[in-house]
Design a protein around this motif. Structure first.
Motif, PDB file in Angstrom:
ATOM      1  N   UNK A   8      -6.170 -25.766  10.121  1.00 31.88           N
ATOM      2  CA  UNK A   8      -7.341 -25.678  10.999  1.00 31.88           C
ATOM      3  C   UNK A   8      -7.930 -24.275  10.998  1.00 31.88           C
ATOM      4  N   UNK A   9      -7.214 -23.312  10.403  1.00 32.60           N
ATOM      5  CA  UNK A   9      -7.663 -21.924  10.347  1.00 32.60           C
ATOM      6  C   UNK A   9      -8.167 -21.578   8.956  1.00 32.60           C
ATOM      7  N   UNK A  10      -9.259 -20.815   8.893  1.00 33.20           N
ATOM      8  CA  UNK A  10      -9.773 -20.306   7.623  1.00 33.20           C
ATOM      9  C   UNK A  10      -9.354 -18.846   7.467  1.00 33.20           C
ATOM     10  N   UNK A  11      -8.817 -18.515   6.294  1.00 37.68           N
ATOM     11  CA  UNK A  11      -8.413 -17.155   5.970  1.00 37.68           C
ATOM     12  C   UNK A  11      -9.297 -16.641   4.835  1.00 37.68           C
ATOM     13  N   UNK A  12      -9.390 -15.323   4.733  1.00 32.71           N
ATOM     14  CA  UNK A  12     -10.092 -14.699   3.616  1.00 32.71           C
ATOM     15  C   UNK A  12      -9.223 -13.584   3.047  1.00 32.71           C
ATOM     16  N   UNK A  13      -8.978 -13.642   1.739  1.00 31.67           N
ATOM     17  CA  UNK A  13      -8.169 -12.637   1.049  1.00 31.67           C
ATOM     18  C   UNK A  13      -8.710 -12.472  -0.367  1.00 31.67           C
ATOM     19  N   UNK A  14      -8.124 -11.522  -1.097  1.00 24.67           N
ATOM     20  CA  UNK A  14      -8.503 -11.310  -2.495  1.00 24.67           C
ATOM     21  C   UNK A  14      -7.491 -12.003  -3.410  1.00 24.67           C
ATOM     22  N   UNK A  15      -8.008 -12.677  -4.423  1.00 24.90           N
ATOM     23  CA  UNK A  15      -7.142 -13.335  -5.399  1.00 24.90           C
ATOM     24  C   UNK A  15      -6.514 -12.258  -6.290  1.00 24.90           C
ATOM     25  N   UNK A  16      -5.185 -12.224  -6.298  1.00 26.93           N
ATOM     26  CA  UNK A  16      -4.453 -11.259  -7.117  1.00 26.93           C
ATOM     27  C   UNK A  16      -3.822 -11.945  -8.323  1.00 26.93           C
ATOM     28  N   UNK A  17      -3.268 -13.126  -8.116  1.00 21.23           N
ATOM     29  CA  UNK A  17      -2.618 -13.849  -9.198  1.00 21.23           C
ATOM     30  C   UNK A  17      -3.121 -15.271  -9.298  1.00 21.23           C
ATOM     31  N   UNK A  18      -3.383 -15.715 -10.541  1.00 25.66           N
ATOM     32  CA  UNK A  18      -3.818 -17.091 -10.805  1.00 25.66           C
ATOM     33  C   UNK A  18      -2.620 -17.857 -11.375  1.00 25.66           C
ATOM     34  N   UNK A  19      -2.730 -19.183 -11.507  1.00 25.11           N
ATOM     35  CA  UNK A  19      -1.579 -19.965 -11.986  1.00 25.11           C
ATOM     36  C   UNK A  19      -0.979 -19.408 -13.278  1.00 25.11           C
ATOM     37  N   UNK A  20       0.351 -19.242 -13.249  1.00 18.34           N
ATOM     38  CA  UNK A  20       1.076 -18.732 -14.412  1.00 18.34           C
ATOM     39  C   UNK A  20       1.296 -17.240 -14.401  1.00 18.34           C
ATOM     40  N   UNK A  21       0.580 -16.487 -13.577  1.00 19.80           N
ATOM     41  CA  UNK A  21       0.748 -15.034 -13.511  1.00 19.80           C
ATOM     42  C   UNK A  21       2.085 -14.654 -12.890  1.00 19.80           C
ATOM     43  N   UNK A  22       2.625 -13.532 -13.356  1.00 15.14           N
ATOM     44  CA  UNK A  22       3.774 -12.899 -12.705  1.00 15.14           C
ATOM     45  C   UNK A  22       3.240 -11.661 -11.986  1.00 15.14           C
ATOM     46  N   UNK A  23       3.251 -11.732 -10.659  1.00 18.10           N
ATOM     47  CA  UNK A  23       2.699 -10.661  -9.828  1.00 18.10           C
ATOM     48  C   UNK A  23       3.846  -9.851  -9.241  1.00 18.10           C
ATOM     49  N   UNK A  24       3.817  -8.554  -9.471  1.00 12.83           N
ATOM     50  CA  UNK A  24       4.838  -7.671  -8.912  1.00 12.83           C
ATOM     51  C   UNK A  24       4.153  -6.623  -8.039  1.00 12.83           C
ATOM     52  N   UNK A  25       4.627  -6.504  -6.808  1.00 10.91           N
ATOM     53  CA  UNK A  25       4.106  -5.484  -5.895  1.00 10.91           C
ATOM     54  C   UNK A  25       5.287  -4.618  -5.480  1.00 10.91           C
ATOM     55  N   UNK A  26       5.430  -3.487  -6.176  1.00  8.26           N
ATOM     56  CA  UNK A  26       6.562  -2.600  -5.986  1.00  8.26           C
ATOM     57  C   UNK A  26       6.056  -1.208  -5.611  1.00  8.26           C
ATOM     58  N   UNK A  27       6.634  -0.681  -4.545  1.00  6.13           N
ATOM     59  CA  UNK A  27       6.236   0.651  -4.068  1.00  6.13           C
ATOM     60  C   UNK A  27       4.725   0.747  -3.882  1.00  6.13           C
ATOM     61  N   UNK A  28       4.145  -0.357  -3.391  1.00  6.26           N
ATOM     62  CA  UNK A  28       2.719  -0.450  -3.045  1.00  6.26           C
ATOM     63  C   UNK A  28       1.804  -0.308  -4.253  1.00  6.26           C
ATOM     64  N   UNK A  29       2.328  -0.740  -5.416  1.00 11.39           N
ATOM     65  CA  UNK A  29       1.524  -0.757  -6.632  1.00 11.39           C
ATOM     66  C   UNK A  29       1.679  -2.120  -7.300  1.00 11.39           C
ATOM     67  N   UNK A  30       0.556  -2.638  -7.803  1.00  9.47           N
ATOM     68  CA  UNK A  30       0.549  -3.961  -8.424  1.00  9.47           C
ATOM     69  C   UNK A  30       0.790  -3.886  -9.925  1.00  9.47           C
ATOM     70  N   UNK A  31       1.543  -4.865 -10.419  1.00  7.18           N
ATOM     71  CA  UNK A  31       1.679  -5.104 -11.853  1.00  7.18           C
ATOM     72  C   UNK A  31       1.499  -6.593 -12.065  1.00  7.18           C
ATOM     73  N   UNK A  32       0.649  -6.971 -13.008  1.00  8.14           N
ATOM     74  CA  UNK A  32       0.378  -8.380 -13.263  1.00  8.14           C
ATOM     75  C   UNK A  32       0.677  -8.672 -14.729  1.00  8.14           C
ATOM     76  N   UNK A  33       1.619  -9.574 -14.940  1.00  7.97           N
ATOM     77  CA  UNK A  33       2.056  -9.940 -16.302  1.00  7.97           C
ATOM     78  C   UNK A  33       2.483  -8.709 -17.101  1.00  7.97           C
ATOM     79  N   UNK A  34       3.161  -7.802 -16.405  1.00  7.33           N
ATOM     80  CA  UNK A  34       3.682  -6.608 -17.057  1.00  7.33           C
ATOM     81  C   UNK A  34       2.682  -5.485 -17.224  1.00  7.33           C
ATOM     82  N   UNK A  35       1.423  -5.706 -16.832  1.00  7.99           N
ATOM     83  CA  UNK A  35       0.401  -4.669 -16.963  1.00  7.99           C
ATOM     84  C   UNK A  35       0.101  -4.075 -15.592  1.00  7.99           C
ATOM     85  N   UNK A  36       0.291  -2.769 -15.428  1.00  8.09           N
ATOM     86  CA  UNK A  36       0.055  -2.157 -14.112  1.00  8.09           C
ATOM     87  C   UNK A  36      -1.431  -2.031 -13.796  1.00  8.09           C
ATOM     88  N   UNK A  37      -1.752  -2.200 -12.531  1.00  9.46           N
ATOM     89  CA  UNK A  37      -3.111  -1.916 -12.072  1.00  9.46           C
ATOM     90  C   UNK A  37      -3.340  -0.405 -12.100  1.00  9.46           C
TER      91      UNK A  37
END
Length: 298
Positions: free
Chosen positions: A153-182
């Protein structure tokens, strides 16, 4: 309160009244008007035989009275086109929302009124939100509105970080997606006027995605505290003292707020299923406290 359901019910009720008026009630009124006018004309003809004056004004008033809709039908049927237009626009084109929290600061502020594109991610039936036409899918970096998986019943709004199949890592407040760091570029500290506190401000560039601003609170730890241990596909996530790593399951998305240390998101309650998607936010159309906020955003 499900506004889409209320709007749908109003469309049905007023639509029935509109159709009934066109097919039944309008014909009945016309027949009644014709009968009354014929009787009026006969009476006037009789009066003219005795030299009485013609009363055209009275005739037109009689016709208007007989053709007038009853008040309940006038309101219900006349509102149908307007309600239908709003329903179609809101269900299939754009829907307005108001930002209630600071989880998307600095991109979106409390009090921003935004528009959400309802067709970029596919055409969905209103009320039940079932996709019937696949047009596109959410991409990394999109700002997405969705039904909160733990309370739809609640609507949320966020940013898409990972899509299906992605490996998302958030370590020490830094993102890595599929082994590639942001990539991160520091910006001047950001003053959160709601909390009257400064946060570390960065420009974040996602791998194969757009760049956008994010905030980090240096006084908050990197590990995720208070995550729901029972959300669907919880086994896809591994938590440690530095953060977490998750593999996004098929048909789901990993989302985060740009105000990283002040956002209740996928780190805590899990993935967003495709069936919960509402649309893509793309425009701030009003902020009563700051008209300079009006415009598009990343």
């Amino acid at each position: 309160m499900n506004f889409a359901l209320i709007l749908f019910v109003l469309v049905v009720v007023t639509g029935i009244a509109w159709v009934a008026d066109k097919l039944v009630f309008e014909k009945q009124r016309r027949l009644a008007a014709q009968s009354a006018l014929a009787e009026f004309d006969a009476r006037q003809a009789e009066l003219q035989r005795y030299g009485q004056s013609d009363l055209d004004h009275s005739r037109s008033r009689l016709a208007e009275e007989k053709l007038r809709q009853p008040w309940w039908l006038e309101y219900s049927a006349s509102f149908f086109p307007v309600i239908l237009a709003v329903f179609v626009l809101r269900s299939f084109v754009v829907e307005p929302f108001k930002i209630p929290s600071g989880s998307m600061i600095p991109t979106l502020l409390i009090g921003d009124f935004i528009l959400v594109n309802k067709y970029d991610y596919g055409i969905r039936l209103p009320v039940i939100n079932k996709k019937v036409l696949d047009i596109g899918e959410p991409q990394r970096g999109d700002v997405m509105v969705f039904r909160y998986p733990k309370d739809e019943s609640l609507d949320y709004i966020k940013r898409v970080i990972g899509v299906p199949g992605d490996v998302v890592s958030y370590q020490d407040k830094r993102l890595t997606i599929n082994g590639k760091p942001a990539e991160y570029a520091p910006l001047p500290d950001y003053l959160d006027e709601e909390r009257l506190a400064y946060s570390k401000h960065f420009r974040e560039k996602l791998p194969a995605g757009p760049d956008h601003g994010i905030l980090n609170d240096p006084d908050r730890p990197a590990y995720v505290s208070g995550a729901d241990p029972d959300f669907p596909f919880h086994e896809n996530c591994t938590y440690n003292q530095q953060g977490l790593t998750c593999k996004v399951p098929p048909g789901h998305y990993f989302v985060m707020g740009d105000n990283r240390d002040n956002s209740l998101d996928s780190r805590y309650w899990g993935f967003v299923p495709d069936r919960n998607i509402v649309g893509k936010a793309f425009l701030i159309w009003m902020n009563l406290g700051n008209f300079g906020r009006i415009g598009s955003f990343k």
